[in-house]
Design an enzyme around this catalytic site. Structure first.
Site: not given
Lengths: 369, 431
Positions: A92, A161
């Site tokens: 990322e 998440h």
């Protein structure tokens, strides 16, 4: 509510059928001709913008050959090739920074995060490299980039998440933060985000991807685009204002329907844009209804609701007839167990109760949202 | 897949000594050869080095200079330098040095503030690389970015003024010491976070490739230089980007300014394998080690790496072994570095070395160099005067440039903070 929602997901999830004639619709929207899934709204917006502007490209994990972890980029690799639909390694920080660097010199990257939770690995580039460069360079270097992906609580995926980042990114100058609810929002706002000259954080919702919404011909037009910084009044009312964004708009609309059966007319505002925040629409509504309930999925402290509340107190204090009610996610990391998880995010009944409280209608003692 | 994994994936030879001096191209771009010669010379030299300040770093440093010395007589590269080029290099290095010395003065006089990181001692790297670039090539720097900016062509006035926080600065006083940007000279900024600049640089390189291959702009052959230090090479973003740059064959050169110290953390104490250049071959790109105190050596390596990138043959990792003559920043008491180590590198000052070289090789005489020194002093004096006399940014500037619309959010006509701007992407739909 999960039951209801899942039904919708299933009903909307018929493969390959994203624009369905109204006769097939399972909801009764009489005024609209077509239905479109949020997933397809996003896909078509990406497709059209990539086709219109060759500087636009998509990068991220699994966006290409896998067709997107949530199939948002379905078909794009085939159409635009691997130079414009880039499968990146799982890095990322690296690929987000590469996107930002590419945006510095005239390209228009769309960076997909598999979920916005993973953007934490790249937040340095979103805040420090993207949001601040235009200012630090005194306007020499603008950063036309879109960071997009699912945000907020999904189902049963646990604390790491399931988090809403609206307030996080919403507090950072230099960013624009959008959060679509319907297919119209998804299409119009994503197209606006890609065309915009500044970095845009585009917060989608995994549970909405499979939902269908009615869309007008105007929405389906390839030139369609929504303004950034404008909220939408989804439902007009006169007794209480409910502000919400993303999935919570659906909950607020449901709550408004329940409230109407009890004689309370609720006005539902779909914020669409977290930053810039459409303070004038919110304040105008509160000046009309004199009551405010804010709804968000994220954590309560320093949240979007807190900001809205402050804005109303600053600008419309004299118009308030009741304390502002704030509905937010519980102040805990998301639990895994289904029953706890349900308690950790706002439910329709919570909104109904809060609205009733704001209208001084009797609420059972136990019901403290 | 197009990368020749088999060739690069093999471990480095274990028997460096035998491979060492017989190799007459110690700075070869072949990662294999470069590897063996470097290791070899290190090991060989370690025997001779008196171990007063005995640690590996010393020996490595000596080893490098030794390699360079050994190479000089037979290297044709030096002879290819014209007088004009030599004078340009000299002037740029002197300008960088004088600029930073003036910064120190101005900092202590309270004219500039915050963190100010000076480049003294490392000039050969900036000059050796950046002076080979075109104006449309990109440079991405760190918080130690003044000299990169000046080398890239940003006027000393604009940089000094930025440091003074004045409206005439290259970023109108909004960037500051660690955030120099110039659209005109394609200086993509100073990045103040370790590793932050590397992905941005890789993205700039990506944009050149994209413009050439997707947008069919045949002239988009810009090369990007990413400068960063030894400390950054322990950060994950470095590895992420080496991987992607090699994978996608991006036109970039990763330039490590290994000044041996990450603030007060010795490179040797922070890094499992201190030879950073070795990490290039691990990703399928050439890794080169060069004496960063010798501008001609740096230039030779830079030339090859930049040409390689421009031809579309992919990235290169260059480790320049250098030294900063001052502390990490002007606020750093610099107590951890050994005085003997400092003295050792001070003797290898890249500017005096190059000066000596120029005179010995009749590329310039004393008077010519003095004239340059004088000219540089004037430029620096002028930049300080200019910065000092320049106005402070106006109050209204505070809220400008947050977005591409120069007014940003700003203050509205009613004098209140404006949260909406009519020039935001307006959309086609009535809301």
């Amino acid at each position: 509510m999960w039951g209801v929602l899942r039904q919708k997901v299933c009903a909307g999830g018929l493969p390959g059928m994203y624009i369905r004639p109204a006769v097939a619709a399972f909801r009764n929207y009489s005024s609209s001709a077509k239905q479109m899934m949020v997933r397809e709204a996003l896909n078509s917006a990406l497709d059209e913008e990539m086709s219109a502007d060759h500087r636009v490209f998509l990068m991220g994990e699994e966006v290409g050959e896998y067709q997107g972890a949530y199939k948002i980029s379905k078909g794009l690799l085939e159409k635009y090739g691997p130079e414009r639909v880039l499968d990146t390694p799982i890095t990322e920080a690296g690929f987000t920074g590469i996107g930002v660097g590419a945006a510095y010199y005239g390209l228009r990257p769309v960076v997909e995060f598999m979920t916005f939770n993973f953007s934490m690995q790249a937040i340095d580039h979103i805040i420090n490299s993207a949001a601040k460069s235009n200012y630090m360079s005194a306007g020499q270097i603008s950063v036309p980039i879109v960071f997009r992906g699912p945000n907020g609580a999904a189902a049963g995926v646990g604390a790491q998440h399931s988090q809403c980042y609206a307030a996080w990114y919403g507090s950072c100058p230099g960013l624009k933060v959008l959060s679509p609810y319907s297919s119209e929002d998804a299409r119009g706002l994503l197209k606006a985000a890609i065309r915009d000259p500044d970095p845009v954080v585009f917060l989608e919702n995994e549970l909405l991807y499979g939902e269908s919404f009615p869309v007008s011909d105007e929405v389906l037009d390839s030139s369609f685009c929504l303004p950034i910084g404008k909220a939408k009044i989804e439902r007009e009312g006169k007794d209480v204002t409910i502000t919400a964004y993303s999935k919570m708009v659906g909950f607020a609309l449901k709550a408004a329907e329940m409230l109407s059966k009890e004689g309370i007319s609720a006005e539902v505002i779909n914020l669409r844009s977290i930053r810039p925040l459409d303070r004038s629409t919110i304040n105008a509504s509160v000046r009309k209804t004199n009551r405010l309930v804010t709804v968000e999925e994220g954590f309560p402290q320093h949240g979007v609701g807190a900001e809205i509340c402050t804005s109303v107190i600053e600008e419309s204090f004299g118009y308030l007839d009741a304390p502002v009610e704030r509905i937010a996610g519980a102040d805990v990391p998301m639990p895994y167990a289904a029953n706890l998880e349900r308690m950790a995010v706002p439910q329709v009944e919570d909104i109904v109760r809060a609205a009733k409280r704001a209208c001084y209608r009797s609420v059972p003692m136990a019901a403290t949202a | 897949m197009s990368f020749s994994a088999a060739k690069f994936a093999q471990p480095l030879p274990i028997n460096p000594v035998s491979a060492s001096r017989s190799n007459d191209k110690p700075l070869s771009f072949d990662p294999f050869k470069a590897g063996s010669s470097f290791l070899g010379s290190t090991l060989k030299l370690r025997v001779h080095v008196p171990s007063k300040v005995s640690h590996l770093r010393r020996s490595t440093a000596n080893a490098v200079s030794d390699v360079v010395k050994e190479k000089k007589p037979q290297s044709p590269a030096n002879l290819l330098l014209t007088k004009e080029e030599a004078l340009v290099l000299y002037e740029d290095m002197v300008l960088g040095r004088a600029f930073e010395d003036m910064c120190a003065q101005m900092y202590y006089r309270g004219k500039m503030f915050g963190f100010v990181h000076l480049y003294n001692g490392q000039e050969a790297v900036s000059t050796g690389f950046i002076k080979l670039l075109r104006q449309d090539d990109y440079v991405v720097s760190t918080y130690r970015d003044h000299v990169h900016a000046v080398s890239k062509g940003v006027p000393a006035r604009a940089v000094m003024s930025e440091l003074f926080g004045k409206a005439t600065g290259c970023c109108r006083g909004q960037g500051g010491s660690m955030h120099m940007f110039s659209k005109e000279y394609n200086l993509l900024g100073g990045f103040a976070f370790i590793g932050e600049g590397i992905p941005v640089a890789t993205g700039a390189a990506f944009s050149s490739k994209y413009k050439r291959e997707v947008l069919k702009q045949a002239d988009a052959d810009q090369v990007t230089l990413a400068f960063f230090g030894d400390g950054t090479c322990n950060n994950g973003q470095f590895y992420e980007c080496l991987n992607m740059a090699a994978l996608w064959k991006l036109p970039i050169v990763f330039v490590v300014e290994n000044n041996l110290w990450a603030i007060g953390m010795s490179h040797l104490r922070a890094t499992s394998d201190p030879e950073i250049w070795k990490k290039g071959p691990a990703f399928g790109m050439p890794g080169v080690h060069v004496d960063g105190m010798d501008v001609l050596k740096v230039r030779e390596v830079a030339k090859e790496a930049i040409e390689r990138a421009r031809k579309g043959e992919g990235p290169t990792l260059v480790e320049c072994e250098t030294y900063r003559f001052r502390g990490h920043s002007l606020a750093d008491p610099d107590e951890l570095r050994d005085p003997a180590e400092k003295a050792h590198y001070a003797e290898r000052d890249p500017i005096s070395a190059f000066k000596k070289y120029m005179i010995e090789n009749k590329l310039a005489n004393e008077q010519e160099l003095k004239n340059i020194d004088k000219k540089v002093d004037e430029v620096i004096e002028d930049s300080v005067e200019f910065a000092d006399e320049s106005p402070h940014p106006q109050r209204s500037q505070l809220l400008e440039n947050v977005f591409a619309d120069p007014k940003g959010f700003g203050i509205g006509p009613d004098g209140r903070y404006r949260c909406e701007d009519p020039k935001f992407t307006e959309g086609t739909a009535e809301v």
